[in-house]
Design a protein around this motif. Structure first.
Motif, PDB file in Angstrom:
ATOM      1  N   PRO A  53      39.733  50.088  21.887  1.00 21.58           N
ATOM      2  CA  PRO A  53      40.368  48.427  22.500  1.00 21.58           C
ATOM      3  C   PRO A  53      40.965  48.182  23.645  1.00 21.58           C
ATOM      4  CG  PRO A  53      40.865  49.733  19.689  1.00 21.58           C
ATOM      5  CD  PRO A  53      40.601  50.522  20.752  1.00 21.58           C
ATOM      6  N   TRP A  54      41.668  49.168  23.871  1.00 25.14           N
ATOM      7  CA  TRP A  54      42.381  49.303  25.458  1.00 25.14           C
ATOM      8  C   TRP A  54      41.181  48.982  26.673  1.00 25.14           C
ATOM      9  CZ3 TRP A  54      42.742  51.531  29.590  1.00 25.14           C
ATOM     10  CH2 TRP A  54      41.719  53.517  29.859  1.00 25.14           C
ATOM     11  N   LEU A  55      40.233  49.661  26.241  1.00 21.87           N
ATOM     12  CA  LEU A  55      38.821  49.876  27.490  1.00 21.87           C
ATOM     13  C   LEU A  55      38.641  48.311  27.307  1.00 21.87           C
ATOM     14  CD1 LEU A  55      37.924  53.523  27.899  1.00 21.87           C
ATOM     15  CD2 LEU A  55      39.219  51.853  29.729  1.00 21.87           C
ATOM     16  N   ILE A  56      38.541  48.169  26.134  1.00 23.34           N
ATOM     17  CA  ILE A  56      37.360  47.004  26.083  1.00 23.34           C
ATOM     18  C   ILE A  56      38.219  45.483  26.476  1.00 23.34           C
ATOM     19  CG2 ILE A  56      36.054  44.770  24.493  1.00 23.34           C
ATOM     20  CD1 ILE A  56      35.620  47.686  22.307  1.00 23.34           C
ATOM     21  N   ALA A  57      39.578  45.961  26.395  1.00 21.26           N
ATOM     22  CA  ALA A  57      40.522  44.466  26.552  1.00 21.26           C
ATOM     23  C   ALA A  57      39.868  44.568  28.417  1.00 21.26           C
ATOM     24  CB  ALA A  57      41.800  44.770  26.492  1.00 21.26           C
ATOM     25  N   LEU A  58      40.237  45.873  28.857  1.00 18.56           N
ATOM     26  CA  LEU A  58      40.321  46.258  30.233  1.00 18.56           C
ATOM     27  C   LEU A  58      38.846  45.462  31.113  1.00 18.56           C
ATOM     28  CD1 LEU A  58      41.493  47.378  33.111  1.00 18.56           C
ATOM     29  CD2 LEU A  58      40.620  49.150  32.594  1.00 18.56           C
ATOM     30  N   VAL A  59      37.998  45.678  30.115  1.00 19.53           N
ATOM     31  CA  VAL A  59      36.725  45.510  30.634  1.00 19.53           C
ATOM     32  C   VAL A  59      36.568  44.054  31.169  1.00 19.53           C
ATOM     33  CG1 VAL A  59      34.705  45.523  29.956  1.00 19.53           C
ATOM     34  CG2 VAL A  59      35.140  47.475  30.793  1.00 19.53           C
ATOM     35  N   SER A  60      37.044  43.224  29.381  1.00 23.35           N
ATOM     36  CA  SER A  60      36.824  42.158  29.523  1.00 23.35           C
ATOM     37  C   SER A  60      38.513  41.255  30.634  1.00 23.35           C
ATOM     38  CB  SER A  60      37.803  41.804  28.003  1.00 23.35           C
ATOM     39  OG  SER A  60      36.789  41.493  26.998  1.00 23.35           O
ATOM     40  N   PHE A  61      39.262  41.771  30.448  1.00 23.02           N
ATOM     41  CA  PHE A  61      40.181  41.359  31.857  1.00 23.02           C
ATOM     42  C   PHE A  61      39.501  40.994  33.597  1.00 23.02           C
ATOM     43  CE2 PHE A  61      42.921  43.163  35.123  1.00 23.02           C
ATOM     44  CZ  PHE A  61      43.368  41.852  35.464  1.00 23.02           C
ATOM     45  N   HIS A  62      38.444  42.647  33.375  1.00 19.81           N
ATOM     46  CA  HIS A  62      37.451  42.365  34.619  1.00 19.81           C
ATOM     47  C   HIS A  62      36.753  40.428  34.723  1.00 19.81           C
ATOM     48  CE1 HIS A  62      40.082  45.610  36.262  1.00 19.81           C
ATOM     49  NE2 HIS A  62      39.459  46.428  35.340  1.00 19.81           N
ATOM     50  N   ILE A  63      36.071  41.624  33.631  1.00 19.76           N
ATOM     51  CA  ILE A  63      34.813  39.419  33.511  1.00 19.76           C
ATOM     52  C   ILE A  63      35.991  38.266  33.705  1.00 19.76           C
ATOM     53  CG2 ILE A  63      33.038  38.205  31.926  1.00 19.76           C
ATOM     54  CD1 ILE A  63      32.728  41.915  31.055  1.00 19.76           C
ATOM     55  N   ILE A  64      36.504  38.505  33.523  1.00 23.23           N
ATOM     56  CA  ILE A  64      37.787  37.221  33.257  1.00 23.23           C
ATOM     57  C   ILE A  64      38.571  36.770  34.693  1.00 23.23           C
ATOM     58  CG2 ILE A  64      39.858  35.827  32.332  1.00 23.23           C
ATOM     59  CD1 ILE A  64      39.148  37.317  29.510  1.00 23.23           C
ATOM     60  N   VAL A  65      39.326  37.659  34.979  1.00 27.96           N
ATOM     61  CA  VAL A  65      39.095  37.537  36.530  1.00 27.96           C
ATOM     62  C   VAL A  65      38.153  37.246  37.092  1.00 27.96           C
ATOM     63  CG1 VAL A  65      39.932  39.089  38.542  1.00 27.96           C
ATOM     64  CG2 VAL A  65      41.338  39.192  36.543  1.00 27.96           C
ATOM     65  N   THR A  66      36.921  37.880  37.448  1.00 28.29           N
ATOM     66  CA  THR A  66      35.458  37.917  38.399  1.00 28.29           C
ATOM     67  C   THR A  66      35.568  36.114  37.720  1.00 28.29           C
ATOM     68  OG1 THR A  66      35.290  40.282  38.082  1.00 28.29           O
ATOM     69  CG2 THR A  66      33.492  38.606  39.182  1.00 28.29           C
ATOM     70  N   PHE A  67      35.089  35.747  35.974  1.00 27.80           N
ATOM     71  CA  PHE A  67      34.932  34.466  36.452  1.00 27.80           C
ATOM     72  C   PHE A  67      36.015  33.796  36.550  1.00 27.80           C
ATOM     73  CE2 PHE A  67      35.297  30.787  33.880  1.00 27.80           C
ATOM     74  CZ  PHE A  67      33.958  30.056  33.816  1.00 27.80           C
ATOM     75  N   THR A  68      37.096  33.851  36.626  1.00 27.00           N
ATOM     76  CA  THR A  68      38.191  32.799  38.024  1.00 27.00           C
ATOM     77  C   THR A  68      38.347  32.799  39.175  1.00 27.00           C
ATOM     78  OG1 THR A  68      39.324  33.698  35.735  1.00 27.00           O
ATOM     79  CG2 THR A  68      40.393  32.862  37.747  1.00 27.00           C
ATOM     80  N   CYS A  69      37.768  34.404  39.341  1.00 30.89           N
ATOM     81  CA  CYS A  69      37.481  33.636  41.182  1.00 30.89           C
ATOM     82  C   CYS A  69      35.981  33.168  41.885  1.00 30.89           C
ATOM     83  CB  CYS A  69      36.863  35.309  41.765  1.00 30.89           C
ATOM     84  SG  CYS A  69      38.528  36.588  41.622  1.00 30.89           S
ATOM     85  N   PHE A  70      35.473  33.025  41.122  1.00 30.03           N
ATOM     86  CA  PHE A  70      34.053  32.367  41.147  1.00 30.03           C
ATOM     87  C   PHE A  70      34.581  30.676  40.824  1.00 30.03           C
ATOM     88  CE2 PHE A  70      31.279  36.336  41.214  1.00 30.03           C
ATOM     89  CZ  PHE A  70      31.660  36.036  42.599  1.00 30.03           C
TER      90      PHE A  70
END
Length: 174
Positions: A53-70
């Motif tokens: 679960p924590w790795l899924i959360a970490l990958v989700s965090f990176h996806i959200i941050v990338t989406f936010t950057c764009f």
């Protein structure tokens, strides 16, 4: 399955022996290479449980941050704040690694956090730094667009002034 593979002219190699041989050499090579770049155990590098679960959360965090950057590329103030927060996370990743190494059993099925910080660098810091590079690239692109538009406006203004000056000289000449 006991398939005979071509090998020595007098006798073949069983596929089970070939698989065992290959697996052994893959583990040896992986162990040497990973040991040279941070001392990770080959089991942690090869057998990452991505369903943790924590790795899924970490990958989700990176996806959200990338989406936010764009999605916030036209909101400079927000991006500056996001940029600083992301760089602070990278700066404190060593401390995060130490805390995670002490408390890994609370949130993970395996101990991924080595003393050199290779795992956290790969799965945490590098994606964050890539997002920071995306933001810097966006800022540079926006800067070149602003400079180009400014130069065009200056040239239009100069042309307008030249036309007005010509009209005034033309009127004076008549």
């Amino acid at each position: 399955m006991n398939v005979i593979l071509p090998g020595h002219p007098e006798h073949g190699i069983r596929s089970e022996d070939a698989n065992e041989y290959l697996n052994h050499h893959i583990e040896v090579v992986a162990g040497h290479q990973l040991g040279g770049i941070g001392g990770l155990q080959k089991a942690t590098a090869i057998h990452i449980e991505w369903r943790d679960p924590w790795l899924i959360a970490l990958v989700s965090f990176h996806i959200i941050v990338t989406f936010t950057c764009f999605s916030t590329r036209n909101h400079g103030n927000f991006q500056v704040i996001l940029f600083i927060i992301l760089l602070l996370l990278v700066y404190f990743s060593e401390n995060i690694n130490e805390v995670a190494a002490r408390n890994w059993a609370l949130f993970s099925r395996q101990q991924y956090f080595d003393s050199k910080g290779l795992f956290i660098s790969v799965v945490f810091s590098i994606p964050i730094l890539l997002n920071c590079m995306i933001m810097v690239g966006s800022w540079l692109y926006q800067s070149t667009q602003i400079m180009t538009n400014l130069k065009k406006a200056q040239l239009r203004q100069r042309l307008k002034e030249m036309n007005m000056h010509r009209e005034q000289q033309h009127i004076k000449a008549e």
